[in-house]
Design a protein around this motif. Structure first.
Motif, PDB file in Angstrom:
ATOM      1  N   ARG A  27      -3.139  11.949   8.683  1.00  0.00           N
ATOM      2  CA  ARG A  27      -4.153  12.848   9.235  1.00  0.00           C
ATOM      3  C   ARG A  27      -5.427  12.919   8.408  1.00  0.00           C
ATOM      4  O   ARG A  27      -6.441  13.440   8.870  1.00  0.00           O
ATOM      5  N   GLU A  28      -5.372  12.388   7.175  1.00  0.00           N
ATOM      6  CA  GLU A  28      -6.580  12.418   6.361  1.00  0.00           C
ATOM      7  C   GLU A  28      -6.802  11.145   5.543  1.00  0.00           C
ATOM      8  O   GLU A  28      -7.828  10.485   5.677  1.00  0.00           O
ATOM      9  N   HIS A  29      -5.842  10.809   4.687  1.00  0.00           N
ATOM     10  CA  HIS A  29      -6.125   9.849   3.625  1.00  0.00           C
ATOM     11  C   HIS A  29      -6.467   8.440   4.123  1.00  0.00           C
ATOM     12  O   HIS A  29      -7.465   7.855   3.689  1.00  0.00           O
ATOM     13  N   THR A  30      -5.650   7.893   5.008  1.00  0.00           N
ATOM     14  CA  THR A  30      -5.932   6.526   5.459  1.00  0.00           C
ATOM     15  C   THR A  30      -7.220   6.476   6.277  1.00  0.00           C
ATOM     16  O   THR A  30      -7.965   5.497   6.206  1.00  0.00           O
ATOM     17  N   THR A  31      -7.506   7.525   7.036  1.00  0.00           N
ATOM     18  CA  THR A  31      -8.780   7.570   7.771  1.00  0.00           C
ATOM     19  C   THR A  31      -9.953   7.620   6.810  1.00  0.00           C
ATOM     20  O   THR A  31     -10.965   6.920   6.997  1.00  0.00           O
ATOM     21  N   GLU A  32      -9.823   8.410   5.757  1.00  0.00           N
ATOM     22  CA  GLU A  32     -10.878   8.476   4.751  1.00  0.00           C
ATOM     23  C   GLU A  32     -11.121   7.108   4.133  1.00  0.00           C
ATOM     24  O   GLU A  32     -12.273   6.696   3.934  1.00  0.00           O
ATOM     25  N   ARG A  33     -10.038   6.382   3.842  1.00  0.00           N
ATOM     26  CA  ARG A  33     -10.188   5.073   3.221  1.00  0.00           C
ATOM     27  C   ARG A  33     -10.837   4.054   4.160  1.00  0.00           C
ATOM     28  O   ARG A  33     -11.764   3.346   3.762  1.00  0.00           O
ATOM     29  N   VAL A  34     -10.353   3.950   5.389  1.00  0.00           N
ATOM     30  CA  VAL A  34     -10.887   2.895   6.268  1.00  0.00           C
ATOM     31  C   VAL A  34     -12.279   3.219   6.804  1.00  0.00           C
ATOM     32  O   VAL A  34     -12.916   2.369   7.418  1.00  0.00           O
ATOM     33  N   THR A  35     -12.752   4.433   6.570  1.00  0.00           N
ATOM     34  CA  THR A  35     -14.152   4.739   6.891  1.00  0.00           C
ATOM     35  C   THR A  35     -15.039   4.611   5.652  1.00  0.00           C
ATOM     36  O   THR A  35     -16.217   4.975   5.690  1.00  0.00           O
ATOM     37  N   THR A  36     -14.493   4.080   4.568  1.00  0.00           N
ATOM     38  CA  THR A  36     -15.263   3.773   3.366  1.00  0.00           C
ATOM     39  C   THR A  36     -15.794   2.351   3.489  1.00  0.00           C
ATOM     40  O   THR A  36     -15.059   1.441   3.909  1.00  0.00           O
ATOM     41  N   ARG A  37     -17.035   2.137   3.146  1.00  0.00           N
ATOM     42  CA  ARG A  37     -17.656   0.823   3.294  1.00  0.00           C
ATOM     43  C   ARG A  37     -16.834  -0.257   2.585  1.00  0.00           C
ATOM     44  O   ARG A  37     -16.482  -0.131   1.416  1.00  0.00           O
ATOM     45  N   GLY A  38     -16.519  -1.309   3.321  1.00  0.00           N
ATOM     46  CA  GLY A  38     -15.766  -2.429   2.783  1.00  0.00           C
ATOM     47  C   GLY A  38     -14.288  -2.412   3.099  1.00  0.00           C
ATOM     48  O   GLY A  38     -13.613  -3.441   2.987  1.00  0.00           O
ATOM     49  N   PHE A  39     -13.735  -1.262   3.515  1.00  0.00           N
ATOM     50  CA  PHE A  39     -12.340  -1.173   3.927  1.00  0.00           C
ATOM     51  C   PHE A  39     -12.239  -1.533   5.406  1.00  0.00           C
ATOM     52  O   PHE A  39     -13.002  -1.012   6.231  1.00  0.00           O
ATOM     53  N   LEU A  40     -11.291  -2.402   5.743  1.00  0.00           N
ATOM     54  CA  LEU A  40     -11.136  -2.866   7.117  1.00  0.00           C
ATOM     55  C   LEU A  40      -9.940  -2.255   7.824  1.00  0.00           C
ATOM     56  O   LEU A  40      -9.996  -1.989   9.020  1.00  0.00           O
ATOM     57  N   ALA A  41      -8.852  -2.072   7.111  1.00  0.00           N
ATOM     58  CA  ALA A  41      -7.635  -1.580   7.761  1.00  0.00           C
ATOM     59  C   ALA A  41      -6.659  -1.048   6.725  1.00  0.00           C
ATOM     60  O   ALA A  41      -6.737  -1.379   5.536  1.00  0.00           O
ATOM     61  N   SER A  42      -5.732  -0.225   7.203  1.00  0.00           N
ATOM     62  CA  SER A  42      -4.660   0.309   6.361  1.00  0.00           C
ATOM     63  C   SER A  42      -3.347   0.208   7.121  1.00  0.00           C
ATOM     64  O   SER A  42      -3.279   0.528   8.311  1.00  0.00           O
ATOM     65  N   ARG A  43      -2.306  -0.230   6.434  1.00  0.00           N
ATOM     66  CA  ARG A  43      -0.965  -0.289   7.013  1.00  0.00           C
ATOM     67  C   ARG A  43      -0.002   0.397   6.046  1.00  0.00           C
ATOM     68  O   ARG A  43      -0.022   0.125   4.841  1.00  0.00           O
ATOM     69  N   VAL A  44       0.831   1.286   6.560  1.00  0.00           N
ATOM     70  CA  VAL A  44       1.768   2.056   5.747  1.00  0.00           C
ATOM     71  C   VAL A  44       3.193   1.645   6.118  1.00  0.00           C
ATOM     72  O   VAL A  44       3.546   1.588   7.303  1.00  0.00           O
ATOM     73  N   PHE A  45       4.012   1.378   5.105  1.00  0.00           N
ATOM     74  CA  PHE A  45       5.402   0.978   5.300  1.00  0.00           C
ATOM     75  C   PHE A  45       6.309   1.893   4.486  1.00  0.00           C
ATOM     76  O   PHE A  45       5.910   2.426   3.453  1.00  0.00           O
ATOM     77  N   ARG A  46       7.555   2.022   4.961  1.00  0.00           N
ATOM     78  CA  ARG A  46       8.551   2.822   4.244  1.00  0.00           C
ATOM     79  C   ARG A  46       9.749   1.962   3.914  1.00  0.00           C
ATOM     80  O   ARG A  46      10.225   1.173   4.755  1.00  0.00           O
ATOM     81  N   ALA A  47      10.259   2.070   2.688  1.00  0.00           N
ATOM     82  CA  ALA A  47      11.411   1.278   2.264  1.00  0.00           C
ATOM     83  C   ALA A  47      12.628   1.615   3.115  1.00  0.00           C
ATOM     84  O   ALA A  47      12.894   2.780   3.408  1.00  0.00           O
ATOM     85  N   ALA A  48      13.373   0.583   3.489  1.00  0.00           N
ATOM     86  CA  ALA A  48      14.554   0.753   4.328  1.00  0.00           C
ATOM     87  C   ALA A  48      15.762   1.065   3.445  1.00  0.00           C
ATOM     88  O   ALA A  48      16.660   0.243   3.252  1.00  0.00           O
ATOM     89  N   ARG A  49      15.765   2.274   2.888  1.00  0.00           N
ATOM     90  CA  ARG A  49      16.853   2.718   2.029  1.00  0.00           C
ATOM     91  C   ARG A  49      16.987   4.229   2.152  1.00  0.00           C
ATOM     92  O   ARG A  49      16.032   4.915   2.507  1.00  0.00           O
TER      93      ARG A  49
END
Length: 218
Positions: A27-49
């Protein structure tokens, strides 16, 4: 996979902080990052454990120069109140970014292995193409970490208890767990020196993704 640069981050989150952390990310952090100049995309993964809440975040950058560029450093030196609450709680925090030296395949896999390596392959593009030829492997990316750009002291960095570092990233994206296991078996055969000095081959599942166009409402 877009751009010539990357930023990779691993961290653990306690169970009682999990809801707050997930909401902060989506809701905040990844949007803040990808709206920063030079950032193109963000992908978040969770360990399968089941024993730990471990996350891997991959940011795709136009170029490695973004890491110590004016726009990104301005963000890092002015963390939001929500970031100020979350950052000190992140355990086993490991962060590194740099240049993408090899890329092969098409699209993105929902199941991945993200290895931190201390020995980069002598022929990274050749290795990426050999791995992506394995059954069920969608894409492979290899990155070399830029220690100077990653290690710039910032307000946000100072909020974390500790921060690990690594020499390179080997990312294998598959259609399922079996495909990744097959690719790792191939890696043991063709590049044992790379795998012998790599982090544990943990499986991660895709959780959330956003790119600059979506964040900007395009």
């Amino acid at each position: 996979m877009r751009g010539a640069g990357f930023l990779a981050i691993w961290s653990d989150v306690e169970a009682h902080d999990l809801t707050d952390y997930r909401h902060w990310l989506t809701r905040e952090h990844t949007t803040e990052r990808v709206t920063t100049r030079g950032f193109l995309a963000s992908r978040v993964f969770r360990a399968a454990r089941d024993d730990i809440n471990r996350f891997f975040i991959l940011y795709e950058l136009e170029a490695p120069e973004v890491l110590d560029g004016e726009a990104y450093l301005a963000r890092l030196n002015a963390p939001t109140p929500w970031s100020q609450r979350i950052m000190p709680k992140l355990g086993n925090f490991i962060r590194g970014g740099g240049v993408t030296v090899a890329r092969a395949g098409r699209g993105e896999g929902a199941t991945i292995v993200a290895l931190r390596v201390e020995t980069l392959p002598a022929a990274p593009q050749e290795l990426a193409e050999m791995l992506v030829a394995c059954d069920g492997v969608a894409a492979v990316q290899i990155g070399a970490t830029d220690e100077a750009r990653t290690s710039v002291r910032t307000t946000e960095k100072g909020m974390r208890k500790e921060e690990g570092f690594f020499a390179g990233l080997l990312l294998v994206e598959g259609l399922d767990v079996g495909s990744l296991q097959g690719a790792l078996s191939q890696l043991r055969t063709i590049a044992p020196d790379v795998l012998s000095r790599a982090s544990e081959a943990e499986i991660y599942q895709g959780m959330f993704a956003i790119d600059a166009r979506i964040a900007d409402g395009a």
